[in-house]
Design a protein around this motif. Structure first.
Motif, PDB file in Angstrom:
ATOM      1  N   PRO A 196      41.527  39.609  35.641  1.00 18.51           N
ATOM      2  CA  PRO A 196      42.727  38.449  34.706  1.00 18.51           C
ATOM      3  C   PRO A 196      41.590  36.924  35.277  1.00 18.51           C
ATOM      4  CG  PRO A 196      44.262  38.298  36.620  1.00 18.51           C
ATOM      5  CD  PRO A 196      43.160  39.484  36.645  1.00 18.51           C
ATOM      6  N   SER A 197      41.890  36.050  34.255  1.00 16.96           N
ATOM      7  CA  SER A 197      41.231  35.007  34.439  1.00 16.96           C
ATOM      8  C   SER A 197      41.944  33.344  35.091  1.00 16.96           C
ATOM      9  CB  SER A 197      40.439  33.832  33.440  1.00 16.96           C
ATOM     10  OG  SER A 197      41.654  33.709  32.373  1.00 16.96           O
ATOM     11  N   GLU A 254      44.646  33.318  32.641  1.00 15.67           N
ATOM     12  CA  GLU A 254      45.926  33.595  32.578  1.00 15.67           C
ATOM     13  C   GLU A 254      46.538  34.009  33.092  1.00 15.67           C
ATOM     14  OE1 GLU A 254      43.016  37.009  29.922  1.00 15.67           O
ATOM     15  OE2 GLU A 254      42.770  36.948  31.570  1.00 15.67           O
ATOM     16  N   ARG A 255      46.011  34.012  34.916  1.00 15.96           N
ATOM     17  CA  ARG A 255      46.779  33.709  35.804  1.00 15.96           C
ATOM     18  C   ARG A 255      48.094  32.845  36.082  1.00 15.96           C
ATOM     19  NH1 ARG A 255      41.589  34.695  38.661  1.00 15.96           N
ATOM     20  NH2 ARG A 255      42.002  32.477  40.088  1.00 15.96           N
ATOM     21  N   LYS A 256      47.633  31.746  35.182  1.00 10.93           N
ATOM     22  CA  LYS A 256      48.676  30.482  35.370  1.00 10.93           C
ATOM     23  C   LYS A 256      49.705  30.853  33.866  1.00 10.93           C
ATOM     24  CE  LYS A 256      45.538  26.860  36.534  1.00 10.93           C
ATOM     25  NZ  LYS A 256      44.748  25.085  36.306  1.00 10.93           N
ATOM     26  N   LYS A 257      49.269  31.179  33.195  1.00 15.78           N
ATOM     27  CA  LYS A 257      50.294  31.940  32.331  1.00 15.78           C
ATOM     28  C   LYS A 257      51.169  33.184  32.839  1.00 15.78           C
ATOM     29  CE  LYS A 257      48.880  32.438  27.760  1.00 15.78           C
ATOM     30  NZ  LYS A 257      48.078  33.282  26.395  1.00 15.78           N
TER      31      LYS A 257
END
Length: 211
Positions: free
Chosen positions: A5-6, A9-12
């Motif tokens: 994951p980018s 995406e990891r933050k989300k």
């Protein structure tokens, strides 16, 4: 190979998990009524609008962690030998999967009490289990070369396994059986495989002929 994951995406994912933890904590510590979208958002220092970008309801947020157990179960099944019969794979995987909940008896018991008392939580709880059931049926169908929309076998196997898991967790969390959760799951799987012999022993008498 799975794509990593980018950063975005990891933050989300981290925000979603934080909101779910906050929702769960508010429910456990202050009761379900305290777990409003506004209160959950405030616990994570985000706006209520941000909360609604991630979850449609507080019930979904509370049960998000349970829903996230599905992929782990599927990964464990995928790791079993392809030639292994599906029920043998489930018998190997489900007790070990249940062991991950062994230290959460009180927490799961609290959740089940809320589910019993609140119709919205009960509905979301059912949705969560149905999603896991569907994913399990799709994987079993893939492993045995069946079509999940047309063949009974994968759907019946998944439904039976999900019922064993759900019933075992509920009995264990409520203290109905003095048995370790993995052992209770294993016992349920064995009974289903044997055709529920205790149930088969029940005989219904035919009505006597009139006259």
């Amino acid at each position: 190979m799975k794509r990593e994951p980018s950063l975005r995406e990891r933050k989300k994912l981290a925000t979603r998990a934080a909101l779910s933890r906050a929702a769960w904590s508010l429910m456990v510590e202050r009761g379900l009524d305290a777990a409003t979208p506004e209160a959950i958002a405030a616990e994570v220092n985000v706006s209520p609008r941000t909360f609604r970008n991630y979850f449609a309801s507080r019930e979904e947020a509370i049960l998000y962690s349970l829903a996230q157990t599905g992929p782990g179960l599927l990964d464990a099944l995928r790791a079993r030998p392809v030639e292994e019969p599906p029920w043998d794979s489930l018998t190997q995987v489900l007790p070990a999967f249940a062991a991950a909940f062994a230290d959460q008896r009180h927490i799961i018991g609290s959740l089940l009490r809320v589910v019993d008392e609140d119709p919205s939580m009960r509905a979301q709880h059912l949705v969560t289990y149905e999603r896991i059931d569907r994913q399990l049926a799709e994987l079993i169908a893939e492993r045995i070369g069946a079509e999940v929309r047309r063949d009974l076998t994968p759907r019946l196997l998944a439904a039976a396994a999900a019922a064993v898991l759900q019933t075992s967790i509920e009995m264990w969390a409520r203290g109905d059986r003095d048995l370790a959760l993995p052992d209770l799951v294993r016992e349920g799987l064995v009974e289903v495989r044997a055709g529920l012999p205790a149930g088969a022993a029940v005989r219904v008498s035919s009505p006597s002929p009139a006259g």
